[in-house]
Motif scaffolding. Structure first.
Motif, PDB file in Angstrom:
ATOM      1  N   ALA A   1       0.738  -1.229  -0.119  1.00  0.00           N
ATOM      2  CA  ALA A   1      -0.124  -0.071   0.080  1.00  0.00           C
ATOM      3  C   ALA A   1       1.037   1.210  -0.071  1.00  0.00           C
ATOM      4  O   ALA A   1       0.715   2.206  -0.670  1.00  0.00           O
ATOM      5  N   VAL A   2       1.947   1.399   0.808  1.00  0.00           N
ATOM      6  CA  VAL A   2       2.816   2.396   0.785  1.00  0.00           C
ATOM      7  C   VAL A   2       3.435   2.427  -0.444  1.00  0.00           C
ATOM      8  O   VAL A   2       3.590   3.584  -0.993  1.00  0.00           O
ATOM      9  N   ALA A   3       3.810   1.589  -1.028  1.00  0.00           N
ATOM     10  CA  ALA A   3       4.634   1.550  -2.538  1.00  0.00           C
ATOM     11  C   ALA A   3       3.725   1.992  -3.328  1.00  0.00           C
ATOM     12  O   ALA A   3       4.185   2.843  -4.351  1.00  0.00           O
ATOM     13  N   ALA A   4       2.452   1.694  -3.347  1.00  0.00           N
ATOM     14  CA  ALA A   4       1.674   2.077  -4.222  1.00  0.00           C
ATOM     15  C   ALA A   4       1.347   3.760  -4.204  1.00  0.00           C
ATOM     16  O   ALA A   4       1.334   4.631  -5.293  1.00  0.00           O
ATOM     17  N   ILE A   5       1.192   4.269  -2.941  1.00  0.00           N
ATOM     18  CA  ILE A   5       1.091   5.499  -2.532  1.00  0.00           C
ATOM     19  C   ILE A   5       2.183   6.287  -3.356  1.00  0.00           C
ATOM     20  O   ILE A   5       2.238   7.294  -3.964  1.00  0.00           O
ATOM     21  N   GLU A   6       3.323   5.741  -3.145  1.00  0.00           N
ATOM     22  CA  GLU A   6       4.653   6.527  -3.377  1.00  0.00           C
ATOM     23  C   GLU A   6       4.857   6.480  -5.080  1.00  0.00           C
ATOM     24  O   GLU A   6       5.313   7.429  -5.656  1.00  0.00           O
ATOM     25  N   VAL A   7       4.147   5.406  -5.718  1.00  0.00           N
ATOM     26  CA  VAL A   7       3.938   5.759  -7.162  1.00  0.00           C
ATOM     27  C   VAL A   7       3.097   6.867  -7.620  1.00  0.00           C
ATOM     28  O   VAL A   7       3.719   7.520  -8.667  1.00  0.00           O
ATOM     29  N   GLY A   8       2.114   7.239  -6.783  1.00  0.00           N
ATOM     30  CA  GLY A   8       1.299   8.412  -7.200  1.00  0.00           C
ATOM     31  C   GLY A   8       2.248   9.826  -6.847  1.00  0.00           C
ATOM     32  O   GLY A   8       2.100  10.792  -7.576  1.00  0.00           O
ATOM     33  N   ILE A   9       3.061   9.950  -5.680  1.00  0.00           N
ATOM     34  CA  ILE A   9       3.875  10.797  -5.291  1.00  0.00           C
ATOM     35  C   ILE A   9       4.591  11.027  -6.773  1.00  0.00           C
ATOM     36  O   ILE A   9       5.207  12.218  -6.915  1.00  0.00           O
ATOM     37  N   ARG A  10       5.539  10.163  -7.163  1.00  0.00           N
ATOM     38  CA  ARG A  10       6.536  10.197  -7.996  1.00  0.00           C
ATOM     39  C   ARG A  10       5.706  10.822  -9.209  1.00  0.00           C
ATOM     40  O   ARG A  10       6.252  11.620 -10.077  1.00  0.00           O
ATOM     41  N   ALA A  11       4.666  10.322  -9.481  1.00  0.00           N
ATOM     42  CA  ALA A  11       3.765  10.861 -10.809  1.00  0.00           C
ATOM     43  C   ALA A  11       3.549  12.215 -10.510  1.00  0.00           C
ATOM     44  O   ALA A  11       3.652  13.140 -11.517  1.00  0.00           O
ATOM     45  N   ALA A  12       3.070  12.841  -9.620  1.00  0.00           N
ATOM     46  CA  ALA A  12       2.636  14.267  -9.351  1.00  0.00           C
ATOM     47  C   ALA A  12       4.008  14.809  -9.451  1.00  0.00           C
ATOM     48  O   ALA A  12       4.199  15.849 -10.069  1.00  0.00           O
ATOM     49  N   GLU A  13       5.132  14.287  -9.043  1.00  0.00           N
ATOM     50  CA  GLU A  13       6.397  15.331  -9.109  1.00  0.00           C
ATOM     51  C   GLU A  13       6.845  15.290 -10.522  1.00  0.00           C
ATOM     52  O   GLU A  13       7.513  16.316 -11.022  1.00  0.00           O
ATOM     53  N   ARG A  14       6.576  13.965 -11.131  1.00  0.00           N
ATOM     54  CA  ARG A  14       7.007  14.291 -12.616  1.00  0.00           C
ATOM     55  C   ARG A  14       6.041  15.217 -13.425  1.00  0.00           C
ATOM     56  O   ARG A  14       6.578  16.189 -14.305  1.00  0.00           O
ATOM     57  N   ALA A  15       4.936  15.138 -13.066  1.00  0.00           N
ATOM     58  CA  ALA A  15       4.036  16.212 -13.905  1.00  0.00           C
ATOM     59  C   ALA A  15       4.476  17.705 -13.649  1.00  0.00           C
ATOM     60  O   ALA A  15       4.481  18.673 -14.395  1.00  0.00           O
ATOM     61  N   LEU A  16       4.722  18.322 -12.043  1.00  0.00           N
ATOM     62  CA  LEU A  16       5.333  19.393 -11.846  1.00  0.00           C
ATOM     63  C   LEU A  16       6.539  19.735 -12.577  1.00  0.00           C
ATOM     64  O   LEU A  16       6.554  20.697 -12.984  1.00  0.00           O
ATOM     65  N   ASP A  17       7.369  18.920 -12.519  1.00  0.00           N
ATOM     66  CA  ASP A  17       8.647  18.925 -13.337  1.00  0.00           C
ATOM     67  C   ASP A  17       8.670  19.129 -14.678  1.00  0.00           C
ATOM     68  O   ASP A  17       9.513  19.843 -15.219  1.00  0.00           O
ATOM     69  N   ALA A  18       7.568  18.714 -15.488  1.00  0.00           N
ATOM     70  CA  ALA A  18       7.140  18.764 -16.586  1.00  0.00           C
ATOM     71  C   ALA A  18       6.586  20.199 -17.132  1.00  0.00           C
ATOM     72  O   ALA A  18       6.231  20.544 -18.318  1.00  0.00           O
ATOM     73  N   GLY A  19       6.325  20.849 -15.960  1.00  0.00           N
ATOM     74  CA  GLY A  19       5.707  22.336 -16.108  1.00  0.00           C
ATOM     75  C   GLY A  19       4.095  22.443 -15.833  1.00  0.00           C
ATOM     76  O   GLY A  19       3.508  23.489 -15.926  1.00  0.00           O
ATOM     77  N   CYS A  20       3.585  21.224 -15.422  1.00  0.00           N
ATOM     78  CA  CYS A  20       2.058  21.250 -15.181  1.00  0.00           C
ATOM     79  C   CYS A  20       1.693  21.957 -13.835  1.00  0.00           C
ATOM     80  O   CYS A  20       2.563  22.051 -12.860  1.00  0.00           O
ATOM     81  N   ARG A  21       0.822  22.785 -14.069  1.00  0.00           N
ATOM     82  CA  ARG A  21       0.253  23.565 -12.642  1.00  0.00           C
ATOM     83  C   ARG A  21      -0.931  23.443 -12.082  1.00  0.00           C
ATOM     84  O   ARG A  21      -1.424  23.930 -11.165  1.00  0.00           O
ATOM     85  N   CYS A  22      -1.432  22.214 -12.710  1.00  0.00           N
ATOM     86  CA  CYS A  22      -2.811  21.491 -12.000  1.00  0.00           C
ATOM     87  C   CYS A  22      -2.865  19.987 -12.184  1.00  0.00           C
ATOM     88  O   CYS A  22      -2.340  19.922 -13.149  1.00  0.00           O
ATOM     89  N   LEU A  23      -3.343  19.497 -11.323  1.00  0.00           N
ATOM     90  CA  LEU A  23      -3.588  17.948 -11.560  1.00  0.00           C
ATOM     91  C   LEU A  23      -4.689  17.583 -11.609  1.00  0.00           C
ATOM     92  O   LEU A  23      -5.678  17.857 -10.712  1.00  0.00           O
ATOM     93  N   ILE A  24      -4.953  16.772 -12.563  1.00  0.00           N
ATOM     94  CA  ILE A  24      -6.398  15.840 -12.932  1.00  0.00           C
ATOM     95  C   ILE A  24      -5.865  14.391 -12.601  1.00  0.00           C
ATOM     96  O   ILE A  24      -5.009  13.870 -13.202  1.00  0.00           O
ATOM     97  N   VAL A  25      -6.673  13.790 -11.678  1.00  0.00           N
ATOM     98  CA  VAL A  25      -6.024  12.357 -11.324  1.00  0.00           C
ATOM     99  C   VAL A  25      -7.196  11.440 -11.416  1.00  0.00           C
ATOM    100  O   VAL A  25      -8.610  11.627 -11.146  1.00  0.00           O
TER     101      VAL A  25
END
Length: 350
Positions: free
Chosen positions: A146-170
């Motif tokens: 469960a923790v590992a899956a949560i961390e998958v989402g954290i990394r995805a959010a960070e990739r989006a921000l690093d790619a220049g995104c300013r809002c997240l749709i999940v």
């Protein structure tokens, strides 16, 4: 990573609200005349800490995983549809693809737990395990998973921000995930299952009664501690639901507006708020789903969605449809003239 994210996450900047409200009142319109769009603008400013926030381009994250409980016959579709729909996402043919293109969103599809190989290139492989266990017979996953899956989402959010995104749709894809979400919601809010479940992907009345019984049996068998959200997630949840919660946590830690989709997305948001209450400050609710449980989930978060279009597709589609309202709110702040700039006399009302 999860511990660091929880430690980093802070409440939104409410101090900026007064200045933004004053600016709104100086624009060429009667005060408050743009209604909820004005309060949305203030919310976006408190989230980002910017008096003139920007939300474009948005990033859409679609997490996919299978559910062992699908063998209980709780869905109108067979489990292999999860992988088939992931292939459809990659090919650009799903609803979220259409709406992501419309709003210029960066779309990423993440395999958190699809059974078997996913057809086609373009999927981020973050598979924690090939689907959850049948929660009627065993815990859906371990606490570490469960923790590992949560961390998958954290990394995805960070990739989006690093790619220049300013809002997240999940968004999400996972056959039987309304069953897992209903179980999570029932435990987290201490609500009867009967009032939470709906047709999901379109099941019959008879199968709906069967679905209710399956969820009740799973909750009784697993007996999770409702005060331990990680335990509830591990025993009854889904890998993609965990990843969605992680995306909310990661996005909130980076001060990104989080545009919440329908039932499953809102249950994931509730889970994230149970892990870190400050996440609530960063949530903007896109729409009200036709799923009965969505109203309960929204109420538990004191949430009022922007749209009510009777949707129940998932994938992040309702949030994507609501995104133009966020952009309108920010453009109102940055582009609308003030009374002074336009040479227009302001109201003399006391």
């Amino acid at each position: 990573m999860l511990a660091d994210t929880l430690a980093t996450l802070q409440p939104a900047d409410r101090a900026i609200a007064a200045d933004v409200t004053a600016h709104l009142d100086s624009l060429t319109k009667p005060p408050g005349s743009l209604g909820r769009l004005e309060s949305l603008a203030v919310t976006l400013a408190t989230i980002t800490g910017e008096a003139f926030p920007r939300v474009a381009p948005p990033g859409a994250l679609v997490f996919a995983a299978d559910h062992g409980v699908a063998v209980e016959g709780v869905s109108a579709f067979p489990p292999e549809v999860t992988a088939q729909m992931v292939a459809n996402f990659v090919a650009g043919g799903a609803g979220i693809n259409v709406f992501a293109r419309q709003i210029g969103a960066r779309l990423e599809v993440i395999d958190v737990g699809v059974v078997g190989a996913v057809a086609g290139p373009g999927v981020v492989d973050e598979k924690v395990r090939p689907g959850t266990a049948n929660m009627v017979e065993a815990d859906a996953m371990t606490r570490d998973e469960a923790v590992a899956a949560i961390e998958v989402g954290i990394r995805a959010a960070e990739r989006a921000l690093d790619a220049g995104c300013r809002c997240l749709i999940v968004g999400e894809m996972g056959i039987a995930n309304t069953t897992a979400s209903s179980a999570l919601l029932a435990v987290l809010t201490e609500s009867p299952v009967a009032g939470l479940i709906g047709q999901g992907t379109g099941i019959s009345t008879e199968r709906l009664a069967h679905k209710e019984g399956v969820i009740e049996r799973a909750i009784a068998a697993r007996a999770p501690d409702r005060d331990d959200p990680l335990e509830v997630l591990a025993k009854l949840g889904g890998l993609e639901i965990a990843a969605m919660a992680g995306a909310y946590l990661g996005g909130a830690a980076r001060r990104m507006p989080l545009l919440v989709d329908g039932f499953i997305a809102t249950v994931a948001a509730l889970l994230a708020c149970r892990l870190a209450p400050a996440v609530r400050d960063y949530l903007v609710f896109g729409h009200r789903s036709r799923e009965p449980g969505h109203g309960h989930a929204l109420a538990s978060l004191d949430a009022r969605p922007l749209l009510d279009l009777e949707l129940r597709l998932g994938e992040g589609t309702g949030a994507a449809l609501a995104f133009p309202l966020l952009e309108a709110a920010t453009r109102m702040l940055s582009e609308m003239a003030t009374f002074e700039d336009a040479g227009v006399a302001a109201s003399q009302a006391p």
